[in-house]
Design a protein around this motif. Structure first.
Motif, PDB file in Angstrom:
ATOM      1  N   GLU A  41      29.831  31.797  73.237  1.00 16.72           N
ATOM      2  CA  GLU A  41      30.730  33.202  73.277  1.00 16.72           C
ATOM      3  C   GLU A  41      31.295  33.655  71.848  1.00 16.72           C
ATOM      4  N   LEU A  42      31.053  34.631  71.581  1.00 17.86           N
ATOM      5  CA  LEU A  42      31.925  35.086  70.255  1.00 17.86           C
ATOM      6  C   LEU A  42      33.296  35.014  70.440  1.00 17.86           C
ATOM      7  N   VAL A  43      34.207  34.431  69.761  1.00 13.84           N
ATOM      8  CA  VAL A  43      35.569  34.238  69.912  1.00 13.84           C
ATOM      9  C   VAL A  43      36.506  34.595  68.844  1.00 13.84           C
ATOM     10  N   GLY A  44      35.572  34.872  67.579  1.00 15.64           N
ATOM     11  CA  GLY A  44      36.331  35.302  66.554  1.00 15.64           C
ATOM     12  C   GLY A  44      35.309  35.681  65.508  1.00 15.64           C
ATOM     13  N   TYR A  45      35.738  36.440  64.517  1.00 20.00           N
ATOM     14  CA  TYR A  45      35.042  37.253  63.395  1.00 20.00           C
ATOM     15  C   TYR A  45      35.668  37.403  62.141  1.00 20.00           C
ATOM     16  N   ALA A  46      35.079  37.497  60.989  1.00 17.63           N
ATOM     17  CA  ALA A  46      36.013  38.021  59.928  1.00 17.63           C
ATOM     18  C   ALA A  46      34.873  38.631  58.979  1.00 17.63           C
ATOM     19  N   VAL A  47      35.192  39.496  58.195  1.00 21.64           N
ATOM     20  CA  VAL A  47      34.505  40.171  57.266  1.00 21.64           C
ATOM     21  C   VAL A  47      35.165  40.031  55.811  1.00 21.64           C
ATOM     22  N   LEU A  48      34.310  39.701  54.715  1.00 23.54           N
ATOM     23  CA  LEU A  48      34.933  39.559  53.401  1.00 23.54           C
ATOM     24  C   LEU A  48      34.079  40.200  52.378  1.00 23.54           C
ATOM     25  N   ALA A  49      34.648  41.172  51.692  1.00 26.91           N
ATOM     26  CA  ALA A  49      34.001  41.954  50.715  1.00 26.91           C
ATOM     27  C   ALA A  49      33.999  41.499  49.344  1.00 26.91           C
ATOM     28  N   ARG A  50      32.996  41.697  48.632  1.00 28.44           N
ATOM     29  CA  ARG A  50      32.970  41.243  47.357  1.00 28.44           C
ATOM     30  C   ARG A  50      32.931  42.486  46.411  1.00 28.44           C
ATOM     31  N   LEU A  51      34.023  42.323  45.572  1.00 26.92           N
ATOM     32  CA  LEU A  51      34.464  43.661  44.593  1.00 26.92           C
ATOM     33  C   LEU A  51      34.185  43.137  43.096  1.00 26.92           C
ATOM     34  N   GLY A  52      33.563  44.071  42.339  1.00 27.60           N
ATOM     35  CA  GLY A  52      33.406  43.895  40.887  1.00 27.60           C
ATOM     36  C   GLY A  52      32.168  43.179  40.533  1.00 27.60           C
ATOM     37  N   PRO A  53      31.741  43.220  39.211  1.00 30.58           N
ATOM     38  CA  PRO A  53      30.731  42.218  38.637  1.00 30.58           C
ATOM     39  C   PRO A  53      30.928  41.100  38.610  1.00 30.58           C
ATOM     40  N   ALA A  54      30.041  40.101  38.600  1.00 28.81           N
ATOM     41  CA  ALA A  54      30.033  38.746  38.311  1.00 28.81           C
ATOM     42  C   ALA A  54      31.032  38.536  37.042  1.00 28.81           C
ATOM     43  N   GLY A  55      31.702  37.794  37.023  1.00 29.25           N
ATOM     44  CA  GLY A  55      32.816  37.012  35.825  1.00 29.25           C
ATOM     45  C   GLY A  55      34.167  38.238  36.056  1.00 29.25           C
ATOM     46  N   LEU A  84      37.616  32.012  51.931  1.00 36.67           N
ATOM     47  CA  LEU A  84      38.112  31.613  50.752  1.00 36.67           C
ATOM     48  C   LEU A  84      37.150  30.416  50.060  1.00 36.67           C
ATOM     49  N   ASP A  85      36.486  29.716  50.704  1.00 39.19           N
ATOM     50  CA  ASP A  85      35.589  28.975  50.214  1.00 39.19           C
ATOM     51  C   ASP A  85      34.548  29.736  49.308  1.00 39.19           C
ATOM     52  N   VAL A  86      34.275  30.867  49.954  1.00 37.30           N
ATOM     53  CA  VAL A  86      33.088  32.045  49.150  1.00 37.30           C
ATOM     54  C   VAL A  86      33.810  32.479  47.751  1.00 37.30           C
ATOM     55  N   ALA A  87      35.196  32.740  47.988  1.00 32.09           N
ATOM     56  CA  ALA A  87      35.666  33.095  46.818  1.00 32.09           C
ATOM     57  C   ALA A  87      35.869  32.078  45.891  1.00 32.09           C
ATOM     58  N   ASP A  88      36.369  30.963  46.085  1.00 29.90           N
ATOM     59  CA  ASP A  88      36.519  29.577  45.464  1.00 29.90           C
ATOM     60  C   ASP A  88      35.309  29.405  44.812  1.00 29.90           C
ATOM     61  N   ALA A  92      37.341  33.446  42.326  1.00 29.22           N
ATOM     62  CA  ALA A  92      37.901  34.806  42.291  1.00 29.22           C
ATOM     63  C   ALA A  92      39.136  34.622  43.064  1.00 29.22           C
ATOM     64  N   PRO A  93      39.979  35.690  42.791  1.00 28.28           N
ATOM     65  CA  PRO A  93      41.180  36.258  43.597  1.00 28.28           C
ATOM     66  C   PRO A  93      40.592  36.769  44.943  1.00 28.28           C
ATOM     67  N   VAL A  94      41.583  36.784  45.858  1.00 26.74           N
ATOM     68  CA  VAL A  94      41.426  37.375  47.265  1.00 26.74           C
ATOM     69  C   VAL A  94      42.386  38.234  47.572  1.00 26.74           C
ATOM     70  N   PRO A 137      45.484  33.891  44.047  1.00 25.38           N
ATOM     71  CA  PRO A 137      44.944  33.830  42.799  1.00 25.38           C
ATOM     72  C   PRO A 137      43.458  33.138  42.686  1.00 25.38           C
ATOM     73  N   GLY A 138      42.451  33.401  41.949  1.00 24.13           N
ATOM     74  CA  GLY A 138      41.349  32.595  41.875  1.00 24.13           C
ATOM     75  C   GLY A 138      41.662  31.080  41.984  1.00 24.13           C
ATOM     76  N   ARG A 139      40.627  30.476  42.330  1.00 17.73           N
ATOM     77  CA  ARG A 139      40.759  29.112  42.399  1.00 17.73           C
ATOM     78  C   ARG A 139      39.196  28.591  42.201  1.00 17.73           C
ATOM     79  N   SER A 140      39.002  27.351  41.698  1.00 16.95           N
ATOM     80  CA  SER A 140      37.920  26.948  41.217  1.00 16.95           C
ATOM     81  C   SER A 140      37.552  25.658  42.089  1.00 16.95           C
ATOM     82  N   VAL A 141      36.325  25.333  43.010  1.00 18.68           N
ATOM     83  CA  VAL A 141      36.058  24.443  43.669  1.00 18.68           C
ATOM     84  C   VAL A 141      35.752  23.273  42.718  1.00 18.68           C
ATOM     85  N   SER A 142      35.627  23.314  41.442  1.00 21.47           N
ATOM     86  CA  SER A 142      35.108  22.122  40.681  1.00 21.47           C
ATOM     87  C   SER A 142      36.564  21.281  40.445  1.00 21.47           C
TER      88      SER A 142
END
Length: 177
Positions: A41-55, A84-88, A92-94, A137-142
């Motif tokens: 059963e679907l119990v949660g959902y989320a939508v994340l938008a990517r804005l701006g060009p790479a970099g 947040l993993d996608v942004a990291d 990129a900031p969120v 703020p943007g965070r790097s996963v490396s």
């Protein structure tokens, strides 16, 4: 459509998204959609938008919702970490907007590094409720585990025994039931 049904309960006074709005969000090539399921059963959902060009990228949380009967199980936290993993991965900031009176959501966001940077008077319609603009703020996963790498004290793990319901990225799916 389950997402739209949950929206009506979660955001009744603030113009909940319709099924058509969800389908539009899912269809956008700039959005990443996530679904949390418990026993199918679907119990949660989320939508994340990517804005701006790479970099020069920024991400915006468009929505996150959890079935009221399933809140407190770590579902919202898991959905947020997935976003947040996608942004990291891009360093990129969120950004997001949250009702000023939604203390549980603000607390969750602050625990994940968001800060209030502005006020949007009468932002939500039709209720006229104010919103805080929050940024992380943007965070790097490396170079390390990062924010979403595991459960902290008192949190459910996101994988393994006792994990929160399964969360997966969803393209072209809104959830049934």
């Amino acid at each position: 459509m389950r997402c739209a049904d949950l929206e009506k309960v979660l955001f009744a006074g603030d113009g909940p998204w319709s099924a058509t709005a969800f389908l539009s969000e899912i269809a956008s090539r700039h959005n990443r959609c996530f679904a949390a399921r418990l026993h199918g059963e679907l119990v949660g959902y989320a939508v994340l938008a990517r804005l701006g060009p790479a970099g020069d990228r920024e991400f915006e949380v468009h929505t996150i919702g959890v079935d009221p009967q399933r809140q407190g199980l770590g579902i919202g936290r898991t959905l947020l970490r997935q976003m947040l993993d996608v942004a990291d991965r891009e360093g990129a900031p969120v950004v997001l907007d949250v009702r000023t009176d939604n203390v549980p959501a603000r607390t969750l966001y602050e625990a994940h590094g968001f800060e209030i940077v502005g006020l949007r008077p009468r932002y939500y319609r039709p209720s006229g409720a104010d919103a805080y603009l929050m940024t992380r703020p943007g965070r790097s996963v490396s170079g390390g585990a990062g924010e979403g790498a595991g459960a902290g004290p008192g949190e459910r793990p996101t994988t393994g025994p006792g994990a929160a319901p399964g969360v997966h990225e969803s393209r072209g799916e809104v959830g049934g039931s």
